[in-house]
Design a protein around this motif. Structure first.
Motif, PDB file in Angstrom:
ATOM      1  N   ASP A  48       2.449   0.800  10.477  1.00  0.00           N
ATOM      2  CA  ASP A  48       1.206   1.347   9.935  1.00  0.00           C
ATOM      3  C   ASP A  48       0.876   2.636  10.672  1.00  0.00           C
ATOM      4  O   ASP A  48       0.436   2.621  11.822  1.00  0.00           O
ATOM      5  CB  ASP A  48       0.075   0.330  10.101  1.00  0.00           C
ATOM      6  CG  ASP A  48      -1.259   0.822   9.578  1.00  0.00           C
ATOM      7  OD1 ASP A  48      -1.344   1.972   9.087  1.00  0.00           O
ATOM      8  OD2 ASP A  48      -2.232   0.051   9.681  1.00  0.00           O
ATOM      9  N   SER A  50      -1.249   4.833   9.322  1.00  0.00           N
ATOM     10  CA  SER A  50      -2.425   5.338   8.605  1.00  0.00           C
ATOM     11  C   SER A  50      -3.445   5.972   9.537  1.00  0.00           C
ATOM     12  O   SER A  50      -4.269   6.773   9.095  1.00  0.00           O
ATOM     13  CB  SER A  50      -3.081   4.215   7.791  1.00  0.00           C
ATOM     14  OG  SER A  50      -3.577   3.198   8.640  1.00  0.00           O
ATOM     15  N   VAL A  80       3.107   2.217   6.117  1.00  0.00           N
ATOM     16  CA  VAL A  80       1.760   2.415   5.598  1.00  0.00           C
ATOM     17  C   VAL A  80       1.368   3.834   5.995  1.00  0.00           C
ATOM     18  O   VAL A  80       1.333   4.161   7.183  1.00  0.00           O
ATOM     19  CB  VAL A  80       0.764   1.384   6.171  1.00  0.00           C
ATOM     20  CG1 VAL A  80      -0.644   1.689   5.679  1.00  0.00           C
ATOM     21  CG2 VAL A  80       1.192  -0.027   5.800  1.00  0.00           C
ATOM     22  N   GLY A  83      -4.129   8.432   4.350  1.00  0.00           N
ATOM     23  CA  GLY A  83      -4.693   8.702   3.028  1.00  0.00           C
ATOM     24  C   GLY A  83      -4.033   9.865   2.328  1.00  0.00           C
ATOM     25  O   GLY A  83      -3.479  10.760   2.959  1.00  0.00           O
ATOM     26  N   PRO A  84      -4.104   9.879   0.979  1.00  0.00           N
ATOM     27  CA  PRO A  84      -3.381  10.875   0.182  1.00  0.00           C
ATOM     28  C   PRO A  84      -3.795  12.321   0.437  1.00  0.00           C
ATOM     29  O   PRO A  84      -2.990  13.220   0.243  1.00  0.00           O
ATOM     30  CB  PRO A  84      -3.673  10.477  -1.264  1.00  0.00           C
ATOM     31  CG  PRO A  84      -4.717   9.445  -1.228  1.00  0.00           C
ATOM     32  CD  PRO A  84      -4.835   8.929   0.164  1.00  0.00           C
ATOM     33  N   ARG A  89      -0.153  13.088   5.890  1.00  0.00           N
ATOM     34  CA  ARG A  89       0.598  12.566   4.735  1.00  0.00           C
ATOM     35  C   ARG A  89       1.301  13.685   3.996  1.00  0.00           C
ATOM     36  O   ARG A  89       2.449  13.538   3.566  1.00  0.00           O
ATOM     37  CB  ARG A  89      -0.311  11.793   3.795  1.00  0.00           C
ATOM     38  CG  ARG A  89       0.467  11.129   2.661  1.00  0.00           C
ATOM     39  CD  ARG A  89      -0.383  10.172   1.901  1.00  0.00           C
ATOM     40  NE  ARG A  89       0.364   9.454   0.892  1.00  0.00           N
ATOM     41  CZ  ARG A  89       0.076   8.226   0.529  1.00  0.00           C
ATOM     42  NH1 ARG A  89      -0.908   7.579   1.105  1.00  0.00           N
ATOM     43  NH2 ARG A  89       0.780   7.634  -0.403  1.00  0.00           N
ATOM     44  N   GLN A  93       5.273  13.937   3.375  1.00  0.00           N
ATOM     45  CA  GLN A  93       5.831  14.052   2.030  1.00  0.00           C
ATOM     46  C   GLN A  93       6.803  15.231   1.951  1.00  0.00           C
ATOM     47  O   GLN A  93       7.815  15.152   1.267  1.00  0.00           O
ATOM     48  CB  GLN A  93       4.722  14.179   0.995  1.00  0.00           C
ATOM     49  CG  GLN A  93       4.005  12.858   0.770  1.00  0.00           C
ATOM     50  CD  GLN A  93       2.790  12.975  -0.129  1.00  0.00           C
ATOM     51  OE1 GLN A  93       2.075  13.969  -0.112  1.00  0.00           O
ATOM     52  NE2 GLN A  93       2.551  11.935  -0.912  1.00  0.00           N
ATOM     53  N   GLN A  98       8.862   9.496   1.044  1.00  0.00           N
ATOM     54  CA  GLN A  98       8.842   8.521  -0.047  1.00  0.00           C
ATOM     55  C   GLN A  98      10.219   8.309  -0.675  1.00  0.00           C
ATOM     56  O   GLN A  98      10.417   7.334  -1.383  1.00  0.00           O
ATOM     57  CB  GLN A  98       7.807   8.920  -1.094  1.00  0.00           C
ATOM     58  CG  GLN A  98       6.407   8.758  -0.535  1.00  0.00           C
ATOM     59  CD  GLN A  98       5.329   9.230  -1.461  1.00  0.00           C
ATOM     60  OE1 GLN A  98       5.361  10.360  -1.926  1.00  0.00           O
ATOM     61  NE2 GLN A  98       4.373   8.366  -1.734  1.00  0.00           N
ATOM     62  N   HIS A 104       3.433   2.401   1.436  1.00  0.00           N
ATOM     63  CA  HIS A 104       2.247   1.707   0.920  1.00  0.00           C
ATOM     64  C   HIS A 104       1.002   2.406   1.447  1.00  0.00           C
ATOM     65  O   HIS A 104       1.059   3.151   2.421  1.00  0.00           O
ATOM     66  CB  HIS A 104       2.257   0.247   1.370  1.00  0.00           C
ATOM     67  CG  HIS A 104       3.453  -0.498   0.877  1.00  0.00           C
ATOM     68  ND1 HIS A 104       3.491  -1.110  -0.354  1.00  0.00           N
ATOM     69  CD2 HIS A 104       4.673  -0.702   1.434  1.00  0.00           C
ATOM     70  CE1 HIS A 104       4.681  -1.665  -0.537  1.00  0.00           C
ATOM     71  NE2 HIS A 104       5.420  -1.432   0.539  1.00  0.00           N
ATOM     72  N   ASP A 105      -0.132   2.107   0.798  1.00  0.00           N
ATOM     73  CA  ASP A 105      -1.400   2.703   1.201  1.00  0.00           C
ATOM     74  C   ASP A 105      -2.161   1.865   2.220  1.00  0.00           C
ATOM     75  O   ASP A 105      -3.108   2.350   2.826  1.00  0.00           O
ATOM     76  CB  ASP A 105      -2.282   2.957  -0.022  1.00  0.00           C
ATOM     77  CG  ASP A 105      -1.711   4.064  -0.909  1.00  0.00           C
ATOM     78  OD1 ASP A 105      -1.141   5.030  -0.362  1.00  0.00           O
ATOM     79  OD2 ASP A 105      -1.835   3.963  -2.139  1.00  0.00           O
ATOM     80  N   SER A 106      -1.788   0.591   2.380  1.00  0.00           N
ATOM     81  CA  SER A 106      -2.451  -0.268   3.362  1.00  0.00           C
ATOM     82  C   SER A 106      -1.497  -1.378   3.789  1.00  0.00           C
ATOM     83  O   SER A 106      -0.512  -1.663   3.095  1.00  0.00           O
ATOM     84  CB  SER A 106      -3.724  -0.890   2.772  1.00  0.00           C
ATOM     85  OG  SER A 106      -3.386  -1.865   1.802  1.00  0.00           O
ATOM     86  N   ASP A 109      -1.415  -4.005   1.120  1.00  0.00           N
ATOM     87  CA  ASP A 109      -0.506  -3.664   0.020  1.00  0.00           C
ATOM     88  C   ASP A 109       0.947  -3.918   0.421  1.00  0.00           C
ATOM     89  O   ASP A 109       1.729  -4.434  -0.373  1.00  0.00           O
ATOM     90  CB  ASP A 109      -0.655  -2.194  -0.387  1.00  0.00           C
ATOM     91  CG  ASP A 109      -1.936  -1.904  -1.138  1.00  0.00           C
ATOM     92  OD1 ASP A 109      -2.620  -2.859  -1.567  1.00  0.00           O
ATOM     93  OD2 ASP A 109      -2.261  -0.707  -1.288  1.00  0.00           O
TER      94      ASP A 109
END
Length: 149
Positions: A48, A50, A80, A83-84, A89, A93, A98, A104-106, A109
């Motif tokens: 994670d 995030s 994880v 945020g977008p 992120r 990217q 990806q 995943h976002d969380s 998820d």
């Protein structure tokens, strides 16, 4: 912000929480922790990131190396992401995160299919679709041997 790495277990997967900045000054702590977990037998891992404020190419390289290490032992890695709309992120990217990882976002998820299996619930459509999509994504190759999840 200093790098922080902690971990626990959910539904038989090791969940690694990473927060702060993953750069050249703190990446060795992340690398050591992830490698130690794998060598100790943690073959199913959710990382994670995030709460990561910054991740440079050295941090990305550690994630790729961990995925390869897990794959070589028959393991899996799910990520994880922040945020977008976060800068971190967007940078990840650009690195192609990806295409390489199941993202995943969380944490919920990332573990939704496992939670459903443990509780005897039908798998959530989003989790099932995400698993199919992840299986269809081309994976990096080492030599002539495909890296398997």
């Amino acid at each position: 912000m200093a790098l922080s790495v902690s971990y626990g277990e959910r539904y038989g997967w090791t969940v690694v929480q990473v927060a702060g900045e993953v750069d050249i000054s703190g990446v060795s702590a992340l690398r050591e922790r992830l490698q130690r977990l794998v060598t100790e037998g943690c073959l199913r891992m959710v990382v994670d990131i995030s709460r990561v404020d910054f991740c440079d190419s050295t941090g990305f390289a550690v994630l790729v190396a961990t995925r390869r290490m897990l794959s070589s032992r028959g393991g899996r890695l799910r990520l994880v992401l922040p945020g977008p709309e976060t800068h971190t992120r967007k940078i990840l990217q650009l690195f192609g995160i990806q295409r390489i990882f199941e993202v995943h976002d969380s944490v919920d998820d990332a573990l939704a299919d496992l939670r459903a299996a443990v509780l005897g619930e039908p798998a959530p459509a989003a989790a099932a679709a995400g698993a199919d999509a992840a299986d269809a994504v081309p994976r990096p190759r080492e030599g002539n041997k495909a890296v398997a999840d």
